[in-house]
Design a protein around this motif. Structure first.
Motif, mmCIF file in Angstrom:
data_model
loop_
_atom_site.group_PDB
_atom_site.id
_atom_site.type_symbol
_atom_site.label_atom_id
_atom_site.label_comp_id
_atom_site.label_asym_id
_atom_site.label_seq_id
_atom_site.Cartn_x
_atom_site.Cartn_y
_atom_site.Cartn_z
ATOM 1 N N ALA A 1 -8.500 33.983 -22.012
ATOM 2 C CA ALA A 1 -7.191 33.369 -22.198
ATOM 3 C C ALA A 1 -7.105 31.952 -21.637
ATOM 4 N N HIS A 2 -7.854 31.648 -20.585
ATOM 5 C CA HIS A 2 -7.750 30.329 -19.951
ATOM 6 C C HIS A 2 -8.861 29.378 -20.377
ATOM 7 N N ASN A 3 -9.570 29.727 -21.418
ATOM 8 C CA ASN A 3 -10.680 28.935 -21.915
ATOM 9 C C ASN A 3 -10.277 27.465 -22.132
ATOM 10 N N ALA A 4 -9.200 27.233 -22.840
ATOM 11 C CA ALA A 4 -8.767 25.859 -23.135
ATOM 12 C C ALA A 4 -8.387 25.121 -21.857
ATOM 13 N N ASP A 5 -7.740 25.803 -20.917
ATOM 14 C CA ASP A 5 -7.356 25.166 -19.653
ATOM 15 C C ASP A 5 -8.585 24.767 -18.842
ATOM 16 N N ILE A 6 -9.606 25.612 -18.837
ATOM 17 C CA ILE A 6 -10.823 25.296 -18.081
ATOM 18 C C ILE A 6 -11.503 24.076 -18.685
ATOM 19 N N MET B 1 -11.797 31.044 -10.959
ATOM 20 C CA MET B 1 -12.641 29.877 -11.144
ATOM 21 C C MET B 1 -11.806 28.646 -11.487
ATOM 22 N N MET B 2 -10.828 28.810 -12.361
ATOM 23 C CA MET B 2 -10.077 27.668 -12.876
ATOM 24 C C MET B 2 -9.358 26.901 -11.765
ATOM 25 N N ASN B 3 -8.611 27.603 -10.935
ATOM 26 C CA ASN B 3 -7.846 26.926 -9.890
ATOM 27 C C ASN B 3 -8.764 26.314 -8.837
ATOM 28 N N GLU B 4 -9.818 27.044 -8.488
ATOM 29 C CA GLU B 4 -10.779 26.533 -7.510
ATOM 30 C C GLU B 4 -11.442 25.260 -8.038
ATOM 31 N N LEU B 5 -11.860 25.284 -9.291
ATOM 32 C CA LEU B 5 -12.488 24.114 -9.901
ATOM 33 C C LEU B 5 -11.531 22.930 -9.903
ATOM 34 N N PHE B 6 -10.286 23.176 -10.270
ATOM 35 C CA PHE B 6 -9.326 22.079 -10.323
ATOM 36 C C PHE B 6 -9.140 21.447 -8.948
ATOM 37 N N ILE B 7 -8.912 22.282 -7.941
ATOM 38 C CA ILE B 7 -8.648 21.750 -6.600
ATOM 39 C C ILE B 7 -9.865 21.012 -6.064
ATOM 40 N N LEU B 8 -11.043 21.595 -6.204
ATOM 41 C CA LEU B 8 -12.242 20.908 -5.727
ATOM 42 C C LEU B 8 -12.450 19.592 -6.477
ATOM 43 N N GLY B 9 -12.180 19.591 -7.769
ATOM 44 C CA GLY B 9 -12.307 18.356 -8.554
ATOM 45 C C GLY B 9 -11.349 17.279 -8.085
ATOM 46 N N GLU B 10 -10.125 17.660 -7.796
ATOM 47 C CA GLU B 10 -9.142 16.698 -7.290
ATOM 48 C C GLU B 10 -9.534 16.189 -5.905
ATOM 49 N N LEU B 11 -10.066 17.079 -5.094
ATOM 50 C CA LEU B 11 -10.468 16.671 -3.743
ATOM 51 C C LEU B 11 -11.716 15.793 -3.769
ATOM 52 N N MET B 12 -12.478 15.828 -4.856
ATOM 53 C CA MET B 12 -13.614 14.913 -5.003
ATOM 54 C C MET B 12 -13.111 13.465 -5.031
ATOM 55 N N GLU B 13 -11.882 13.270 -5.483
ATOM 56 C CA GLU B 13 -11.295 11.930 -5.566
ATOM 57 C C GLU B 13 -10.852 11.434 -4.198
ATOM 58 N N GLU B 14 -10.083 12.286 -3.504
ATOM 59 C CA GLU B 14 -9.546 11.910 -2.197
ATOM 60 C C GLU B 14 -8.889 13.121 -1.554
ATOM 61 N N PRO B 15 -8.733 13.103 -0.227
ATOM 62 C CA PRO B 15 -7.994 14.177 0.444
ATOM 63 C C PRO B 15 -6.548 14.207 -0.073
ATOM 64 N N GLN B 16 -5.997 15.425 -0.181
ATOM 65 C CA GLN B 16 -4.657 15.560 -0.740
ATOM 66 C C GLN B 16 -3.889 16.691 -0.070
ATOM 67 N N SER B 17 -2.588 16.629 -0.199
ATOM 68 C CA SER B 17 -1.722 17.699 0.282
ATOM 69 C C SER B 17 -1.595 18.771 -0.797
ATOM 70 N N GLY B 18 -1.137 19.942 -0.404
ATOM 71 C CA GLY B 18 -0.894 21.016 -1.367
ATOM 72 C C GLY B 18 0.127 20.600 -2.412
#
Length: 176
Positions: free
Chosen positions: A90-95, A1-18
């Motif tokens: 373990a990733h609670n704070a990061d999320i 969930m964490m990585n997917e959420l981050f990437i989708l959130g960043e892509l909400m701003e603009e298209p991006q490269s890996g």
């Protein structure tokens, strides 16, 4: 969930490269978390396969660059992930950091709800830490003294987070 959420959130701003997504994730989560391309690129391919993103080749300065763009289905998924409660683990704070970083895409009420959820999490941390500190002081030992110092740090961090939340909520009220 964490990585997917981050990437989708960043892509909400603009298209991006890996490369850009990895750099943004590294900056967001801090140097203590190493983000590898071996995590980013397979996830981008999965997002594309699931219809949440589109990857296109773009020519830039004589080089071909793969750029990822979020789809409408990806935007819906982003909002679903933002509305899910942060799981214990373990990733609670990061999320929480990721959600706070991209919460501008939510309504004001949803932003306040997220801040309230984060506030409750910090209160739980304070309660748990105070309980642990109390138990450590019941038996005097050098090991317990060192452990209590670490817990005092955790307590201070949670109290700073509470203050930050209150200040942020006040700023949001002024902005909107």
């Amino acid at each position: 969930m964490m990585n997917e959420l981050f990437i989708l959130g960043e892509l909400m701003e603009e298209p991006q490269s890996g490369y850009d997504l990895r750099s943004a994730m590294q900056a967001s989560l801090g140097r203590h978390r190493k983000i590898s391309y071996g995590v980013i690129y397979p996830l981008l391919e999965k997002l594309e396969k699931d219809g949440l993103a589109e990857i296109t080749d773009v020519s830039s300065e004589g080089k071909i660059k793969k750029i990822t763009t979020i789809t409408e289905k990806g935007k819906k998924r982003f909002f679903e992930l933002m509305k899910q409660p942060v799981p214990n683990g373990a990733h609670n704070a990061d999320i929480y950091l990721i959600k706070l970083d991209v919460m501008q895409h939510l309504s004001l009420d949803e932003q306040f709800a997220l801040l309230d959820e984060f506030y409750k999490e910090q209160k739980y941390i304070i309660e748990d830490t105070q309980y642990s500190l109390k138990r450590l002081t019941e038996k005097d030992s050098k090991d317990h003294w060192y452990a209590s110092k670490k817990l005092e740090l955790r307590l201070q961090e949670a109290n700073v987070a509470l203050e930050w939340i209150e200040n942020f909520k006040q700023e949001l009220k002024k902005e909107w």
